[in-house]
Design an enzyme around this catalytic site. Structure first.
Site, PDB file in Angstrom:
ATOM      1  N   ASP A  58       0.557  -1.058   0.404  1.00  0.00           N
ATOM      2  CA  ASP A  58      -0.233  -0.155  -0.006  1.00  0.00           C
ATOM      3  C   ASP A  58       0.834   1.964   0.170  1.00  0.00           C
ATOM      4  OD1 ASP A  58      -2.287   1.246   0.636  1.00  0.00           O
ATOM      5  OD2 ASP A  58      -2.330   1.802   2.643  1.00  0.00           O
ATOM      6  N   LYS A  96      -1.089  -0.551  -4.810  1.00  0.00           N
ATOM      7  CA  LYS A  96      -2.033   0.191  -4.528  1.00  0.00           C
ATOM      8  C   LYS A  96      -1.099   1.590  -5.281  1.00  0.00           C
ATOM      9  CE  LYS A  96      -5.044  -0.627  -1.387  1.00  0.00           C
ATOM     10  NZ  LYS A  96      -6.514  -0.485   0.200  1.00  0.00           N
ATOM     11  N   PHE A 121     -10.669   0.279  -0.295  1.00  0.00           N
ATOM     12  CA  PHE A 121      -9.681  -0.582   1.099  1.00  0.00           C
ATOM     13  C   PHE A 121      -9.769  -2.861   0.323  1.00  0.00           C
ATOM     14  CE2 PHE A 121     -10.774  -3.200   4.727  1.00  0.00           C
ATOM     15  CZ  PHE A 121      -8.937  -3.144   5.272  1.00  0.00           C
ATOM     16  N   VAL A 122      -9.345  -3.597   0.161  1.00  0.00           N
ATOM     17  CA  VAL A 122      -9.832  -4.616  -0.085  1.00  0.00           C
ATOM     18  C   VAL A 122     -10.139  -5.859   1.151  1.00  0.00           C
ATOM     19  CG1 VAL A 122      -9.463  -4.302  -2.099  1.00  0.00           C
ATOM     20  CG2 VAL A 122      -8.161  -5.556  -0.978  1.00  0.00           C
TER      21      VAL A 122
HETATM   22  P1  5GP Z   1       1.950  -0.260   3.472  1.00  0.00           P
HETATM   23  O1  5GP Z   1       1.198   0.847   3.600  1.00  0.00           O
HETATM   24  O2  5GP Z   1       2.731  -0.371   4.453  1.00  0.00           O
HETATM   25  O3  5GP Z   1       1.990  -0.829   2.583  1.00  0.00           O
HETATM   26  O4  5GP Z   1       1.081  -1.798   3.913  1.00  0.00           O
HETATM   27  C1  5GP Z   1       0.661  -2.447   5.381  1.00  0.00           C
HETATM   28  C2  5GP Z   1       0.370  -2.911   5.782  1.00  0.00           C
HETATM   29  O5  5GP Z   1      -1.513  -2.409   5.484  1.00  0.00           O
HETATM   30  C3  5GP Z   1      -0.334  -4.274   4.661  1.00  0.00           C
HETATM   31  O6  5GP Z   1       0.270  -5.742   4.527  1.00  0.00           O
HETATM   32  C4  5GP Z   1      -1.386  -4.903   5.156  1.00  0.00           C
HETATM   33  O7  5GP Z   1      -1.920  -5.432   5.271  1.00  0.00           O
HETATM   34  C5  5GP Z   1      -2.520  -3.261   4.684  1.00  0.00           C
HETATM   35  N1  5GP Z   1      -3.298  -3.038   4.076  1.00  0.00           N
HETATM   36  C6  5GP Z   1      -2.850  -2.048   3.249  1.00  0.00           C
HETATM   37  N2  5GP Z   1      -3.958  -1.418   2.026  1.00  0.00           N
HETATM   38  C7  5GP Z   1      -4.972  -2.566   2.729  1.00  0.00           C
HETATM   39  C8  5GP Z   1      -6.394  -2.681   1.987  1.00  0.00           C
HETATM   40  O8  5GP Z   1      -6.546  -2.472   1.149  1.00  0.00           O
HETATM   41  N3  5GP Z   1      -6.471  -4.011   2.543  1.00  0.00           N
HETATM   42  C9  5GP Z   1      -6.441  -4.988   3.816  1.00  0.00           C
HETATM   43  N4  5GP Z   1      -7.122  -6.089   4.551  1.00  0.00           N
HETATM   44  N5  5GP Z   1      -5.089  -4.613   4.572  1.00  0.00           N
HETATM   45  C10 5GP Z   1      -4.408  -3.495   3.882  1.00  0.00           C
END
Ligand code: 5GP
Length: 178
Positions: free
Chosen positions: A104, A132, A153-154
């Site tokens: 993300d 993303k 969000f998924v």
């Molecule tokens: P980062 O922002 O550090 O790349 O992502 C951190 C964590 O946020 C991911 O490993 C995941 O667990 C959670 N995350 C980010 N976007 C989503 C989403 O759309 N859905 C869900 N369920 N978790 C998300």
């Protein structure tokens, strides 16, 4: 349409599309890492399902280890990241492939990469099912991406909403009207 706790979601990526994508990711990894010693590091909790299905497509000489960073709660990225636990594999001179469910903002991956720095891996790359690009502000983009998706969000296929929904066998996107 499905309901997870107080939010409704609609099907976004079908089980069939996931299967086909994982087959092609597996093929890419088999070609890219042919003849190399590989260590997969699957990031719990979210990547457990993806890791399990991806590994079945991989025919490399490899190990897999499950590691864990801070857990994610609610519908927003916390940005808060703990240390890497569970790394009990020697990655010296090995090609490391981090398996993520979703990248993300990229903070988690940046943190994991910095924690692996200095451990003398032959190479480190990231294989994520979902990415993303519009939310990404990290340093290193994932090398292997299943699906690039919009910034919504998924849940499902390992991904949770407040710990629920990980068991769904497809990926569902939150409905705008929530
Ligand atoms: P980062 O922002 O550090 O790349 O992502 C951190 C964590 O946020 C991911 O490993 C995941 O667990 C959670 N995350 C980010 N976007 C989503 C989403 O759309 N859905 C869900 N369920 N978790 C998300």
């Amino acid at each position: 349409m499905i309901q997870v706790l107080d939010k409704s979601f609609e099907e976004f990526i079908t089980r069939d599309e996931i299967d086909r994508k994982i087959q092609s990711l597996g093929k890419t990894l088999n070609e890219t890492y042919a003849g190399k010693e590989v260590v997969f590091l699957a990031v719990l909790n979210g990547a457990f399902m993806f890791a399990s299905d991806l590994m079945k497509q991989v025919d490399l000489s490899c190990e897999i280890s499950f590691v864990k960073m801070s857990s994610y709660q609610g519908t927003k990225t916390t940005g808060k990241v703990e240390e890497l636990i569970g790394l009990n594999t020697d990655i010296r001179n090995k090609h490391v492939i981090i398996i993520e469910d979703i990248v993300d903002t990229g903070h988690t991956i940046d943190k994991i990469l910095s924690l692996l720095d200095g451990k003398d891996a032959a190479s480190v790359s990231v294989c994520t099912l979902l990415y993303k690009p519009d939310a990404f502000t990290g340093e290193s983009k994932p090398e292997f991406v299943g699906f690039s998706i919009p910034n919504a969000f998924v849940v499902g296929y390992g991904l949770d909403y407040d710990e629920k929904g990980r068991n769904l066998d497809a990926i569902y996107q939150i409905r705008e009207a929530n």
